[in-house]
Design a protein around this motif. Structure first.
Motif, PDB file in Angstrom:
ATOM      1  N   GLN A 262       0.837  -1.204   0.000  1.00  0.00           N
ATOM      2  CA  GLN A 262       0.000   0.000   0.000  1.00  0.00           C
ATOM      3  C   GLN A 262       0.871   1.252   0.000  1.00  0.00           C
ATOM      4  OE1 GLN A 262      -2.942  -0.084   3.115  1.00  0.00           O
ATOM      5  NE2 GLN A 262      -3.898  -1.973   2.359  1.00  0.00           N
ATOM      6  N   MET A 263       2.000   1.213   0.661  1.00  0.00           N
ATOM      7  CA  MET A 263       2.911   2.352   0.675  1.00  0.00           C
ATOM      8  C   MET A 263       3.424   2.649  -0.730  1.00  0.00           C
ATOM      9  SD  MET A 263       6.521   2.713   2.748  1.00  0.00           S
ATOM     10  CE  MET A 263       7.098   1.149   2.045  1.00  0.00           C
ATOM     11  N   ASN A 264       3.790   1.609  -1.456  1.00  0.00           N
ATOM     12  CA  ASN A 264       4.276   1.788  -2.817  1.00  0.00           C
ATOM     13  C   ASN A 264       3.193   2.390  -3.703  1.00  0.00           C
ATOM     14  OD1 ASN A 264       6.281   1.233  -5.007  1.00  0.00           O
ATOM     15  ND2 ASN A 264       4.649  -0.104  -5.727  1.00  0.00           N
ATOM     16  N   ASN A 321      -7.880   4.821  -1.709  1.00  0.00           N
ATOM     17  CA  ASN A 321      -6.919   5.510  -2.568  1.00  0.00           C
ATOM     18  C   ASN A 321      -7.605   6.103  -3.793  1.00  0.00           C
ATOM     19  OD1 ASN A 321      -7.085   3.467  -4.658  1.00  0.00           O
ATOM     20  ND2 ASN A 321      -5.754   2.193  -3.418  1.00  0.00           N
ATOM     21  N   PHE A 322      -6.851   6.896  -4.558  1.00  0.00           N
ATOM     22  CA  PHE A 322      -7.350   7.463  -5.804  1.00  0.00           C
ATOM     23  C   PHE A 322      -7.108   6.495  -6.965  1.00  0.00           C
ATOM     24  CE2 PHE A 322      -6.149  10.833  -2.960  1.00  0.00           C
ATOM     25  CZ  PHE A 322      -7.176  11.759  -3.056  1.00  0.00           C
ATOM     26  N   MET A 323      -5.962   5.850  -6.917  1.00  0.00           N
ATOM     27  CA  MET A 323      -5.523   4.978  -8.009  1.00  0.00           C
ATOM     28  C   MET A 323      -4.797   3.789  -7.405  1.00  0.00           C
ATOM     29  SD  MET A 323      -5.164   4.434 -11.304  1.00  0.00           S
ATOM     30  CE  MET A 323      -4.090   3.515 -12.411  1.00  0.00           C
ATOM     31  N   GLY A 324      -5.124   2.583  -7.845  1.00  0.00           N
ATOM     32  CA  GLY A 324      -4.464   1.399  -7.329  1.00  0.00           C
ATOM     33  C   GLY A 324      -3.275   1.001  -8.185  1.00  0.00           C
ATOM     34  N   LEU A 325      -2.872  -0.237  -8.065  1.00  0.00           N
ATOM     35  CA  LEU A 325      -1.816  -0.796  -8.900  1.00  0.00           C
ATOM     36  C   LEU A 325      -2.291  -2.161  -9.368  1.00  0.00           C
ATOM     37  CD1 LEU A 325       0.922  -0.612 -10.198  1.00  0.00           C
ATOM     38  CD2 LEU A 325       1.986  -1.329  -8.055  1.00  0.00           C
ATOM     39  N   GLN A 333      -9.373   1.143  -2.889  1.00  0.00           N
ATOM     40  CA  GLN A 333      -9.176   0.301  -1.703  1.00  0.00           C
ATOM     41  C   GLN A 333      -8.784   1.154  -0.496  1.00  0.00           C
ATOM     42  OE1 GLN A 333      -6.511  -3.032  -2.401  1.00  0.00           O
ATOM     43  NE2 GLN A 333      -5.782  -3.000  -0.293  1.00  0.00           N
ATOM     44  N   LYS A 334      -9.367   0.867   0.657  1.00  0.00           N
ATOM     45  CA  LYS A 334      -8.988   1.576   1.873  1.00  0.00           C
ATOM     46  C   LYS A 334      -7.584   1.152   2.288  1.00  0.00           C
ATOM     47  CE  LYS A 334     -13.638   2.442   3.570  1.00  0.00           C
ATOM     48  NZ  LYS A 334     -14.612   2.323   4.676  1.00  0.00           N
ATOM     49  N   MET A 335      -6.739   2.125   2.525  1.00  0.00           N
ATOM     50  CA  MET A 335      -5.318   1.861   2.761  1.00  0.00           C
ATOM     51  C   MET A 335      -5.081   1.637   4.260  1.00  0.00           C
ATOM     52  SD  MET A 335      -4.265   2.077  -0.387  1.00  0.00           S
ATOM     53  CE  MET A 335      -2.653   2.734  -0.826  1.00  0.00           C
ATOM     54  N   ASP A 336      -5.621   0.534   4.745  1.00  0.00           N
ATOM     55  CA  ASP A 336      -5.607   0.256   6.175  1.00  0.00           C
ATOM     56  C   ASP A 336      -4.237  -0.134   6.717  1.00  0.00           C
ATOM     57  OD1 ASP A 336      -5.739  -2.052   4.630  1.00  0.00           O
ATOM     58  OD2 ASP A 336      -6.942  -3.163   6.089  1.00  0.00           O
ATOM     59  N   ILE A 342       4.481   2.608   6.294  1.00  0.00           N
ATOM     60  CA  ILE A 342       5.333   3.801   6.302  1.00  0.00           C
ATOM     61  C   ILE A 342       6.194   3.832   7.560  1.00  0.00           C
ATOM     62  CG2 ILE A 342       5.275   6.313   6.548  1.00  0.00           C
ATOM     63  CD1 ILE A 342       2.906   6.338   4.616  1.00  0.00           C
ATOM     64  N   ASP A 343       5.575   3.600   8.692  1.00  0.00           N
ATOM     65  CA  ASP A 343       6.316   3.628   9.957  1.00  0.00           C
ATOM     66  C   ASP A 343       7.445   2.598   9.970  1.00  0.00           C
ATOM     67  OD1 ASP A 343       4.638   5.613  10.849  1.00  0.00           O
ATOM     68  OD2 ASP A 343       3.362   4.272  12.044  1.00  0.00           O
ATOM     69  N   LYS A 344       7.164   1.426   9.424  1.00  0.00           N
ATOM     70  CA  LYS A 344       8.197   0.383   9.390  1.00  0.00           C
ATOM     71  C   LYS A 344       9.350   0.785   8.470  1.00  0.00           C
ATOM     72  CE  LYS A 344       8.853  -4.623   9.037  1.00  0.00           C
ATOM     73  NZ  LYS A 344      10.220  -4.488   8.535  1.00  0.00           N
ATOM     74  N   ALA A 345       9.018   1.370   7.311  1.00  0.00           N
ATOM     75  CA  ALA A 345      10.073   1.792   6.383  1.00  0.00           C
ATOM     76  C   ALA A 345      10.951   2.868   7.006  1.00  0.00           C
ATOM     77  CB  ALA A 345       9.448   2.302   5.079  1.00  0.00           C
TER      78      ALA A 345
END
Length: 485
Positions: A262-264, A321-325, A333-336, A342-345
């Protein structure tokens, strides 16, 4: 002990991805003796990661009342290619596409449904279990059951054509190093292009390879192209890679692992704020809805950073999100898991992510001019509040102010799925020589065969690459059967 069971075959298929599997099974169903070669330990190649295939007029579209004009598709794709695509190839592909979907269904493939991608048409027929399921649960088991022979960890390292058009293929066992020759009346090339060959990419494309991230099986090294060129095939349609916009490069993980992140998707695939290495906006970021053009746009700058504030992260977590992959991270999709990723990265000190409590601090961490970044974001926020992008005309619904910390910057590279092209082929997938004459009994499929694209891929009709691989494999085998007779 010989590598292969026989010394001569009707058909040898080099490559076991979508094109190779479709060609081998079709040839086997036609009653030919068939050998399929795979240089790696596992079959399927990059087709294992594909999500669906293109078609118009399919039974699934009819069930849902979806109508897409095949002629309009052809016109749009050929115009998109600046007429570098072959209209004859597109015509035959489009006309066979619904039957292509049905053939796979009859071979045991199950579909989840039909959908669009980005701003495109609903031509994408999503199969269950990705391409891995199509190949390993349906096509390959049936090929073996019918008596087809498959050799893995076996490369075709040389090809010669005798005066009677018999093909001599030199095989090499990648484990033992043993080499032997076999012969065939027909050879079908299905090597999957050359994205993973840095020498060929540097020679035939203009992309900065330091920023290009191949997201593939890693086996598209141009082996089949070089075999064909060696026997006089024309080099044609080189220079195109299927770019798909921003992508994060994690030096500790294989590139494909980011597909489901989801971060990507949040960093590289949203129509939000991009800055170049000078802290400037440079494009209407909603170009991401056409991922090939987005890749081109990113390449106009030396480096690009995606900027997310906590406000937009919360919005995507709550509203989607606005746009998926693709279907790895679906559109809307809700970016749960986004904040957690992000915190892990950040905690792992990944080199692609920067976190700061102020815009000034973020610019400093990204090593781009602070005064430029602050001025750009101030103007962007003013335009967002006025509901008008005064620079590039981006739709106001994507002008989300950047004003709530912490702030995050993501260093974007450019993702690429594959190359397409390398060999000039007829509408029957026969390989042509430098004089425009057919090389008898030599066929090319999928990403080895030019004619479907220009210098970029047309994502408005999703699934065309995977669909063409299956179609062209079948088409090659069908025409090989006529040649054999």
């Amino acid at each position: 002990m010989n590598l292969s069971k026989k010394k001569t075959y009707d058909v040898v298929v080099i490559g076991s991805g979508a094109g190779g599997q479709a060609a081998a099974l079709t040839a086997q169903e036609n009653g030919n003796s068939v050998l399929m070669l795979e240089k790696g330990r596992h079959t399927g190649g990059s087709a294992n990661y594909s999500e669906g295939l293109f078609a118009v007029g399919s039974y699934l579209q009819k069930e849902k009342g979806i109508h897409v004009s095949g002629t309009e598709v052809l016109k749009e794709e050929v115009e998109y290619s600046k007429y570098k695509a072959d209209s004859r190839i597109w015509r035959k592909y489009v006309d066979a596409s619904s039957e292509n979907v049905m053939w796979l269904h009859n071979e045991g493939v199950q579909y989840e449904g039909v959908q669009a991608m980005g701003a495109g048409e609903a031509t994408w027929h999503i199969y269950e279990g990705f391409g891995d399921g199509v190949i390993h649960k349906s096509l390959e088991p049936k090929f073996k059951k019918l008596g087809g022979e498959l050799l893995t960890s076996t490369s075709a390292i040389d090809l010669k054509i005798n005066i009677d058009n018999t093909k001599v293929i030199t095989l090499r066992d990648e484990v033992s190093g043993k080499v032997e020759d076999i012969t065939a009346k027909v050879v079908i090339l299905a090597g999957g292009g050359y994205l993973n060959n840095s020498e060929l990419m540097a020679k035939y494309t203009d992309y900065n390879l330091n920023r290009l991230i191949p997201v593939s099986s890693g086996k598209g090294t141009g082996d089949t192209l070089r075999l064909a060129w060696k026997v006089g095939a024309r080099k044609y349609g080189l220079g195109m890679a299927m770019l798909f916009g921003g992508y994060l490069k994690d030096p500790d993980e294989p590139s494909f692992k980011m597909m489901g992140s989801q971060m990507n998707a949040a960093a590289g695939q949203q129509p939000l704020l991009w800055l170049n290495e000078n802290g400037e906006r440079f494009v209407d970021e909603s170009v991401i809805y056409n991922f090939s053009m987005a890749g081109n746009a990113l390449y106009t700058q030396n480096q690009v950073y995606s900027i997310l504030d906590t406000g937009v992260i919360k919005k995507m977590t709550k509203d989607g999100n606005f746009m998926g992959l693709g279907i790895y991270v679906k559109r809307g999709q809700k970016m749960d898991k986004l904040q957690e990723e992000i915190d892990k990265a950040v905690a792992d000190k990944k080199p692609f992510i920067f976190k700061a409590n102020t815009i000034e601090e973020l610019a400093d961490k990204m090593n781009i001019p602070v005064e430029n970044v602050t001025a750009t974001i101030a103007k962007y926020n003013k335009d967002a509040k006025n509901g008008k992008d005064s620079l590039y005309g981006k739709d106001a619904k994507y002008m989300i102010p950047v004003e709530e910390g912490p702030y995050y910057g993501f260093k974007l590279n450019v993702g690429a799925f594959c190359t397409m092209g390398g060999l000039k082929v007829t509408t029957k997938k026969e390989v042509e020589d430098n004089n425009g004459k057919v090389i008898p009994g030599l066929y090319a499929t999928g990403n080895d065969a030019a004619g479907l694209t220009g210098d970029t891929y047309g994502p408005n009709m999703p699934g065309t690459c995977a669909g063409y691989a299956f179609y062209s494999g079948r088409n090659a085998a069908q025409n090989a059967e006529k040649y054999l007779k």
